[in-house]
Design a protein around this motif. Structure first.
Motif, PDB file in Angstrom:
ATOM      1  N   TYR A   1       1.573 -16.400 -21.047  1.00  0.00           N
ATOM      2  CA  TYR A   1       2.042 -15.836 -22.317  1.00  0.00           C
ATOM      3  C   TYR A   1       0.854 -15.638 -23.261  1.00  0.00           C
ATOM      4  CZ  TYR A   1       4.563 -15.400 -26.719  1.00  0.00           C
ATOM      5  OH  TYR A   1       5.036 -14.951 -27.915  1.00  0.00           O
ATOM      6  N   PRO A   2       0.762 -14.510 -23.975  1.00  0.00           N
ATOM      7  CA  PRO A   2       1.771 -13.441 -24.080  1.00  0.00           C
ATOM      8  C   PRO A   2       1.529 -12.270 -23.132  1.00  0.00           C
ATOM      9  CG  PRO A   2       0.114 -13.120 -25.747  1.00  0.00           C
ATOM     10  CD  PRO A   2      -0.327 -14.326 -24.951  1.00  0.00           C
ATOM     11  N   ASP A   3       0.708 -12.456 -22.123  1.00  0.00           N
ATOM     12  CA  ASP A   3       0.357 -11.367 -21.210  1.00  0.00           C
ATOM     13  C   ASP A   3       1.119 -11.463 -19.898  1.00  0.00           C
ATOM     14  OD1 ASP A   3      -1.567 -10.310 -23.017  1.00  0.00           O
ATOM     15  OD2 ASP A   3      -2.984 -11.864 -22.383  1.00  0.00           O
ATOM     16  N   GLN A   4       2.342 -11.913 -19.958  1.00  0.00           N
ATOM     17  CA  GLN A   4       3.146 -12.040 -18.752  1.00  0.00           C
ATOM     18  C   GLN A   4       3.699 -10.681 -18.310  1.00  0.00           C
ATOM     19  OE1 GLN A   4       5.872 -14.983 -20.387  1.00  0.00           O
ATOM     20  NE2 GLN A   4       5.093 -16.510 -18.951  1.00  0.00           N
ATOM     21  N   THR A   5       3.783 -10.493 -17.010  1.00  0.00           N
ATOM     22  CA  THR A   5       4.331  -9.254 -16.466  1.00  0.00           C
ATOM     23  C   THR A   5       5.329  -9.579 -15.364  1.00  0.00           C
ATOM     24  OG1 THR A   5       2.558  -9.057 -14.820  1.00  0.00           O
ATOM     25  CG2 THR A   5       2.204  -7.969 -16.948  1.00  0.00           C
ATOM     26  N   TYR A   6       6.175  -8.596 -15.056  1.00  0.00           N
ATOM     27  CA  TYR A   6       7.167  -8.728 -13.989  1.00  0.00           C
ATOM     28  C   TYR A   6       6.934  -7.636 -12.959  1.00  0.00           C
ATOM     29  CZ  TYR A   6       9.747 -11.900 -17.070  1.00  0.00           C
ATOM     30  OH  TYR A   6      10.106 -12.952 -17.873  1.00  0.00           O
ATOM     31  N   GLN A   7       7.436  -7.869 -11.776  1.00  0.00           N
ATOM     32  CA  GLN A   7       7.405  -6.850 -10.740  1.00  0.00           C
ATOM     33  C   GLN A   7       8.836  -6.445 -10.405  1.00  0.00           C
ATOM     34  OE1 GLN A   7       4.975  -8.452  -7.513  1.00  0.00           O
ATOM     35  NE2 GLN A   7       3.248  -7.256  -8.280  1.00  0.00           N
ATOM     36  N   PHE A   8       9.017  -5.169 -10.085  1.00  0.00           N
ATOM     37  CA  PHE A   8      10.352  -4.638  -9.835  1.00  0.00           C
ATOM     38  C   PHE A   8      10.387  -3.967  -8.464  1.00  0.00           C
ATOM     39  CE2 PHE A   8       9.607  -4.597 -14.427  1.00  0.00           C
ATOM     40  CZ  PHE A   8      10.639  -5.425 -14.845  1.00  0.00           C
ATOM     41  N   PHE A   9      11.440  -4.279  -7.721  1.00  0.00           N
ATOM     42  CA  PHE A   9      11.573  -3.840  -6.327  1.00  0.00           C
ATOM     43  C   PHE A   9      12.898  -3.114  -6.162  1.00  0.00           C
ATOM     44  CE2 PHE A   9      12.898  -4.534  -1.932  1.00  0.00           C
ATOM     45  CZ  PHE A   9      11.742  -4.238  -1.221  1.00  0.00           C
ATOM     46  N   ARG A  10      12.842  -1.904  -5.627  1.00  0.00           N
ATOM     47  CA  ARG A  10      14.061  -1.115  -5.410  1.00  0.00           C
ATOM     48  C   ARG A  10      14.721  -1.549  -4.106  1.00  0.00           C
ATOM     49  NH1 ARG A  10      16.046   4.536  -6.323  1.00  0.00           N
ATOM     50  NH2 ARG A  10      17.390   5.038  -4.559  1.00  0.00           N
ATOM     51  N   LYS A  11      15.988  -1.937  -4.187  1.00  0.00           N
ATOM     52  CA  LYS A  11      16.770  -2.297  -3.004  1.00  0.00           C
ATOM     53  C   LYS A  11      17.862  -1.251  -2.823  1.00  0.00           C
ATOM     54  CE  LYS A  11      19.527  -5.950  -0.856  1.00  0.00           C
ATOM     55  NZ  LYS A  11      20.121  -7.301  -0.981  1.00  0.00           N
ATOM     56  N   SER A  12      17.722  -0.462  -1.782  1.00  0.00           N
ATOM     57  CA  SER A  12      18.696   0.590  -1.463  1.00  0.00           C
ATOM     58  C   SER A  12      18.469   1.013  -0.024  1.00  0.00           C
ATOM     59  CB  SER A  12      18.537   1.793  -2.405  1.00  0.00           C
ATOM     60  OG  SER A  12      17.291   2.441  -2.190  1.00  0.00           O
ATOM     61  N   CYS A  13      19.304   1.914   0.469  1.00  0.00           N
ATOM     62  CA  CYS A  13      19.143   2.405   1.832  1.00  0.00           C
ATOM     63  C   CYS A  13      17.744   2.983   2.018  1.00  0.00           C
ATOM     64  CB  CYS A  13      20.194   3.472   2.137  1.00  0.00           C
ATOM     65  SG  CYS A  13      20.050   4.185   3.796  1.00  0.00           S
ATOM     66  N   GLN A  14      17.118   2.658   3.149  1.00  0.00           N
ATOM     67  CA  GLN A  14      15.764   3.134   3.454  1.00  0.00           C
ATOM     68  C   GLN A  14      15.770   4.477   4.190  1.00  0.00           C
ATOM     69  OE1 GLN A  14      13.105   0.578   2.596  1.00  0.00           O
ATOM     70  NE2 GLN A  14      14.975   0.092   1.470  1.00  0.00           N
ATOM     71  N   HIS A  15      16.943   4.932   4.604  1.00  0.00           N
ATOM     72  CA  HIS A  15      17.084   6.188   5.353  1.00  0.00           C
ATOM     73  C   HIS A  15      16.100   6.220   6.525  1.00  0.00           C
ATOM     74  CE1 HIS A  15      20.068   7.967   2.706  1.00  0.00           C
ATOM     75  NE2 HIS A  15      19.414   7.391   1.725  1.00  0.00           N
ATOM     76  N   CYS A  16      16.198   5.182   7.344  1.00  0.00           N
ATOM     77  CA  CYS A  16      15.269   4.983   8.455  1.00  0.00           C
ATOM     78  C   CYS A  16      15.333   6.128   9.477  1.00  0.00           C
ATOM     79  CB  CYS A  16      15.571   3.676   9.163  1.00  0.00           C
ATOM     80  SG  CYS A  16      15.543   2.216   8.089  1.00  0.00           S
ATOM     81  N   ASP A  17      14.173   6.524   9.969  1.00  0.00           N
ATOM     82  CA  ASP A  17      14.140   7.484  11.073  1.00  0.00           C
ATOM     83  C   ASP A  17      14.660   6.850  12.355  1.00  0.00           C
ATOM     84  OD1 ASP A  17      13.211   9.738   9.780  1.00  0.00           O
ATOM     85  OD2 ASP A  17      11.100   9.294  10.153  1.00  0.00           O
ATOM     86  N   ASN A  18      14.567   5.533  12.444  1.00  0.00           N
ATOM     87  CA  ASN A  18      15.019   4.787  13.621  1.00  0.00           C
ATOM     88  C   ASN A  18      15.969   3.702  13.118  1.00  0.00           C
ATOM     89  OD1 ASN A  18      15.065   4.320  16.378  1.00  0.00           O
ATOM     90  ND2 ASN A  18      13.328   2.919  16.333  1.00  0.00           N
TER      91      ASN A  18
END
Length: 223
Positions: free
Chosen positions: A81-98
């Motif tokens: 603090y006060p230089d704290q940061t967060y990371q954000f990760f998208r969770k959704s279908c990956q539309h896999c080729d396989n």
């Protein structure tokens, strides 16, 4: 001769177990895409975790309460603090080729569209067996409480994409952290970004060939 869903489920249980336990060999097969190959890029460095994408997805695709096609997962904080940061990760279908979900589907409801590579679900063929939910290593599928069939992100195929627009999440993002387009067109915005920047794909070592790419957020260290 007609059959009930319960009878179908009982009759398919043994073969479904074989399909799932035999997944490593089945995943050696690749899917054929004859048209464009849609993919998405999530710039984790630009994402601020506002979840405007989640709200837009729910509204445009009429996703029922209690389930979601898209989540933004927050981790952290990092730093002091006060230089704290967060990371954000998208969770959704990956539309896999396989796609494992496609390989285990006993009715062919789960499939990869040859014209654009979107992993899709035919609701008329889906019997709600949940095999695809179990097979998905990203855990992004769910049973729609209204329709009773498997559901997930489809890149807004039936809504925005059908009307010539970008997926709802892309249009709603205030920081332009999402880029959507044809991965096989070297001149498309997504292909250009991927050619210029380092990216990664979640659980890529599983051999699923996901079409959701990510740019990792690199934290600066103070000297």
């Amino acid at each position: 001769m007609s059959t009930t869903r319960r009878a179908f489920m009982v009759g398919m249980s043994a073969s479904a177990l074989f399909l799932m336990t035999g997944a490593p060999r089945a995943l050696a097969r690749s899917m054929t895409i004859a048209g464009v190959r849609y993919g998405m890029l999530h710039d984790e460095a630009a994402c601020i975790g506002c979840t405007a994408c989640v709200d837009a997805c729910r509204e445009v695709n009429q996703v029922p309460e209690g389930v979601t096609r898209l989540q933004i997962l927050r981790s952290g904080p990092q730093g002091e603090y006060p230089d704290q940061t967060y990371q954000f990760f998208r969770k959704s279908c990956q539309h896999c080729d396989n796609a494992p979900c496609v390989h285990v589907c006993p009715t062919g409801a789960s499939h990869i569209r040859a014209e654009d590579g979107i992993v899709d679900i035919n609701p008329d063929l889906c019997v709600g067996c949940r095999y695809c939910l179990a097979a998905c290593p990203y855990q992004v599928r769910f049973i729609n409480p209204v329709s009773g069939v498997a559901d997930k992100c489809d890149f807004c195929r039936q809504t925005n994409l059908a009307n010539g627009k970008q997926p709802a999440c892309v249009e709603a993002c205030p920081t332009r952290a999402l880029v959507f387009g044809n991965l096989d067109d070297p001149q498309s915005p997504i292909a250009r970004r991927l050619a210029q920047e380092n990216s990664y794909r979640d659980k890529e070592l599983l051999g699923t060939s996901p079409k959701l790419y990510r740019i990792r957020k690199i934290e600066e260290t103070k000297s």
